[in-house]
Design a protein around this motif. Structure first.
Motif, PDB file in Angstrom:
ATOM      1  N   THR A  50       0.838  -1.196   0.000  1.00 21.85           N
ATOM      2  CA  THR A  50       0.000   0.000   0.000  1.00 21.85           C
ATOM      3  C   THR A  50       0.872   1.246   0.000  1.00 21.85           C
ATOM      4  OG1 THR A  50      -1.745  -1.151   1.223  1.00 21.85           O
ATOM      5  CG2 THR A  50      -1.774   1.262   1.293  1.00 21.85           C
ATOM      6  N   VAL A  51       0.490   2.233  -0.807  1.00 22.57           N
ATOM      7  CA  VAL A  51       1.210   3.505  -0.873  1.00 22.57           C
ATOM      8  C   VAL A  51       0.223   4.619  -0.532  1.00 22.57           C
ATOM      9  CG1 VAL A  51       2.505   5.108  -2.340  1.00 22.57           C
ATOM     10  CG2 VAL A  51       2.783   2.633  -2.638  1.00 22.57           C
ATOM     11  N   GLN A  52       0.601   5.456   0.414  1.00 20.55           N
ATOM     12  CA  GLN A  52      -0.234   6.600   0.801  1.00 20.55           C
ATOM     13  C   GLN A  52       0.523   7.884   0.487  1.00 20.55           C
ATOM     14  OE1 GLN A  52      -2.472   6.968   4.694  1.00 20.55           O
ATOM     15  NE2 GLN A  52      -0.763   8.348   5.082  1.00 20.55           N
ATOM     16  N   ARG A  53      -0.160   8.799  -0.197  1.00 20.07           N
ATOM     17  CA  ARG A  53       0.430  10.103  -0.509  1.00 20.07           C
ATOM     18  C   ARG A  53      -0.454  11.195   0.073  1.00 20.07           C
ATOM     19  NH1 ARG A  53       0.962   7.007  -5.126  1.00 20.07           N
ATOM     20  NH2 ARG A  53       3.119   6.555  -5.672  1.00 20.07           N
ATOM     21  N   ILE A  54       0.184  12.175   0.677  1.00 18.50           N
ATOM     22  CA  ILE A  54      -0.549  13.324   1.200  1.00 18.50           C
ATOM     23  C   ILE A  54       0.034  14.568   0.545  1.00 18.50           C
ATOM     24  CG2 ILE A  54      -1.207  14.643   3.239  1.00 18.50           C
ATOM     25  CD1 ILE A  54      -0.814  12.061   4.869  1.00 18.50           C
ATOM     26  N   GLU A  55      -0.827  15.292  -0.174  1.00 19.63           N
ATOM     27  CA  GLU A  55      -0.398  16.509  -0.864  1.00 19.63           C
ATOM     28  C   GLU A  55      -0.467  17.695   0.087  1.00 19.63           C
ATOM     29  OE1 GLU A  55      -2.509  16.976  -4.591  1.00 19.63           O
ATOM     30  OE2 GLU A  55      -2.714  14.802  -4.759  1.00 19.63           O
ATOM     31  N   THR A  56       0.172  18.765  -0.289  1.00 23.24           N
ATOM     32  CA  THR A  56       0.202  19.947   0.567  1.00 23.24           C
ATOM     33  C   THR A  56      -1.187  20.564   0.755  1.00 23.24           C
ATOM     34  OG1 THR A  56       0.807  21.325  -1.331  1.00 23.24           O
ATOM     35  CG2 THR A  56       2.594  20.548   0.079  1.00 23.24           C
ATOM     36  N   GLY A  58      -3.772  18.874   1.378  1.00 25.60           N
ATOM     37  CA  GLY A  58      -4.507  17.999   2.286  1.00 25.60           C
ATOM     38  C   GLY A  58      -5.141  16.791   1.623  1.00 25.60           C
ATOM     39  N   THR A  59      -5.068  16.693   0.302  1.00 25.13           N
ATOM     40  CA  THR A  59      -5.611  15.534  -0.385  1.00 25.13           C
ATOM     41  C   THR A  59      -4.770  14.306  -0.051  1.00 25.13           C
ATOM     42  OG1 THR A  59      -6.428  16.895  -2.200  1.00 25.13           O
ATOM     43  CG2 THR A  59      -6.171  14.538  -2.648  1.00 25.13           C
ATOM     44  N   LYS A  60      -5.448  13.228   0.368  1.00 25.21           N
ATOM     45  CA  LYS A  60      -4.745  11.988   0.695  1.00 25.21           C
ATOM     46  C   LYS A  60      -5.177  10.909  -0.289  1.00 25.21           C
ATOM     47  CE  LYS A  60      -5.679  10.179   4.722  1.00 25.21           C
ATOM     48  NZ  LYS A  60      -5.712   9.577   6.066  1.00 25.21           N
ATOM     49  N   THR A  61      -4.199  10.275  -0.935  1.00 29.88           N
ATOM     50  CA  THR A  61      -4.462   9.194  -1.876  1.00 29.88           C
ATOM     51  C   THR A  61      -3.841   7.917  -1.328  1.00 29.88           C
ATOM     52  OG1 THR A  61      -4.384  10.753  -3.732  1.00 29.88           O
ATOM     53  CG2 THR A  61      -4.158   8.411  -4.266  1.00 29.88           C
ATOM     54  N   ILE A  62      -4.648   6.857  -1.303  1.00 29.95           N
ATOM     55  CA  ILE A  62      -4.149   5.557  -0.852  1.00 29.95           C
ATOM     56  C   ILE A  62      -4.318   4.583  -2.002  1.00 29.95           C
ATOM     57  CG2 ILE A  62      -4.357   3.703   0.840  1.00 29.95           C
ATOM     58  CD1 ILE A  62      -5.675   5.761   2.719  1.00 29.95           C
ATOM     59  N   GLY A  67      -4.969  -2.844  -6.512  1.00 27.03           N
ATOM     60  CA  GLY A  67      -5.337  -1.927  -7.583  1.00 27.03           C
ATOM     61  C   GLY A  67      -6.382  -0.891  -7.196  1.00 27.03           C
ATOM     62  N   GLN A  68      -6.981  -1.050  -6.034  1.00 24.19           N
ATOM     63  CA  GLN A  68      -7.964  -0.055  -5.591  1.00 24.19           C
ATOM     64  C   GLN A  68      -7.249   1.215  -5.178  1.00 24.19           C
ATOM     65  OE1 GLN A  68     -10.916  -1.341  -2.696  1.00 24.19           O
ATOM     66  NE2 GLN A  68     -10.770   0.645  -1.683  1.00 24.19           N
ATOM     67  N   ARG A  69      -7.903   2.337  -5.430  1.00 23.52           N
ATOM     68  CA  ARG A  69      -7.351   3.625  -5.007  1.00 23.52           C
ATOM     69  C   ARG A  69      -8.462   4.434  -4.359  1.00 23.52           C
ATOM     70  NH1 ARG A  69      -4.233   7.521  -9.075  1.00 23.52           N
ATOM     71  NH2 ARG A  69      -6.208   7.376 -10.179  1.00 23.52           N
ATOM     72  N   ASP A  70      -8.183   4.947  -3.172  1.00 28.10           N
ATOM     73  CA  ASP A  70      -9.093   5.830  -2.462  1.00 28.10           C
ATOM     74  C   ASP A  70      -8.457   7.207  -2.404  1.00 28.10           C
ATOM     75  OD1 ASP A  70     -10.814   3.691  -1.936  1.00 28.10           O
ATOM     76  OD2 ASP A  70     -10.022   3.361   0.077  1.00 28.10           O
ATOM     77  N   VAL A  71      -9.257   8.212  -2.685  1.00 31.54           N
ATOM     78  CA  VAL A  71      -8.795   9.594  -2.602  1.00 31.54           C
ATOM     79  C   VAL A  71      -9.690  10.314  -1.605  1.00 31.54           C
ATOM     80  CG1 VAL A  71      -8.382  11.744  -3.861  1.00 31.54           C
ATOM     81  CG2 VAL A  71      -8.026   9.541  -5.006  1.00 31.54           C
ATOM     82  N   PHE A  72      -9.074  10.908  -0.602  1.00 28.49           N
ATOM     83  CA  PHE A  72      -9.790  11.664   0.414  1.00 28.49           C
ATOM     84  C   PHE A  72      -9.479  13.146   0.191  1.00 28.49           C
ATOM     85  CE2 PHE A  72      -8.965   7.472   2.028  1.00 28.49           C
ATOM     86  CZ  PHE A  72     -10.150   7.101   2.645  1.00 28.49           C
ATOM     87  N   MET A  73     -10.503  13.891  -0.149  1.00 28.64           N
ATOM     88  CA  MET A  73     -10.346  15.318  -0.415  1.00 28.64           C
ATOM     89  C   MET A  73     -10.310  16.085   0.911  1.00 28.64           C
ATOM     90  SD  MET A  73     -10.147  14.984  -3.601  1.00 28.64           S
ATOM     91  CE  MET A  73     -10.028  16.662  -4.107  1.00 28.64           C
ATOM     92  N   PRO A  74      -9.738  17.274   0.919  1.00 28.30           N
ATOM     93  CA  PRO A  74      -9.660  18.061   2.152  1.00 28.30           C
ATOM     94  C   PRO A  74     -11.020  18.329   2.798  1.00 28.30           C
ATOM     95  CG  PRO A  74      -8.211  18.990   0.500  1.00 28.30           C
ATOM     96  CD  PRO A  74      -9.026  17.930  -0.184  1.00 28.30           C
ATOM     97  N   ASP A  75     -12.093  18.349   1.995  1.00 25.93           N
ATOM     98  CA  ASP A  75     -13.434  18.605   2.550  1.00 25.93           C
ATOM     99  C   ASP A  75     -14.088  17.351   3.124  1.00 25.93           C
ATOM    100  OD1 ASP A  75     -14.197  17.120   0.343  1.00 25.93           O
ATOM    101  OD2 ASP A  75     -15.394  18.711  -0.577  1.00 25.93           O
ATOM    102  N   GLY A  76     -13.356  16.205   3.068  1.00 26.92           N
ATOM    103  CA  GLY A  76     -13.882  14.960   3.611  1.00 26.92           C
ATOM    104  C   GLY A  76     -14.488  14.034   2.572  1.00 26.92           C
ATOM    105  N   THR A  77     -14.661  14.513   1.351  1.00 28.02           N
ATOM    106  CA  THR A  77     -15.200  13.690   0.277  1.00 28.02           C
ATOM    107  C   THR A  77     -14.247  12.540  -0.022  1.00 28.02           C
ATOM    108  OG1 THR A  77     -16.204  15.646  -0.710  1.00 28.02           O
ATOM    109  CG2 THR A  77     -15.998  13.707  -2.138  1.00 28.02           C
TER     110      THR A  77
END
Length: 87
Positions: A50-56, A58-62, A67-77
């Motif tokens: 698993t690779v997790q990236r956090i952008e400046t 606040g967007t977090k991508t896992i 092959g699944q990818r989850d993206v968490f937007m700064p607003d919680g989406t």
């Protein structure tokens, strides 16, 4: 060290490398590796692939090994998607 690299070793076997560029690499005892870049972005690589990236911003991508990818937007989406695996 002459190249500006500082290495810190902790009793719990965590090792941190602070590079002269401002990048920090942290190796945790469980095998997880986390890089913190001068921009403030972060990337963590876990032992299960698993690779997790956090952008400046606040967007977090896992990205998971399956092959699944989850993206968490700064607003919680949360955005969930399945990547196409190529062989």
């Amino acid at each position: 060290m002459s190249d500006g690299l500082q290495v810190f070793k902790f009793q719990n076997n965590q090792v941190e490398k602070h590079h002269s560029t401002g990048m920090k690499e942290i190796r945790f005892p469980d095998g997880t590796i986390k890089c913190i870049f001068p921009s403030g972005e972060e990337e963590s690589i876990f032992t299960d692939g698993t690779v997790q990236r956090i952008e400046t911003n606040g967007t977090k991508t896992i990205e998971y090994a399956n092959g699944q990818r989850d993206v968490f937007m700064p607003d919680g989406t949360k955005i969930k998607e399945r990547l196409q695996l190529r062989f």
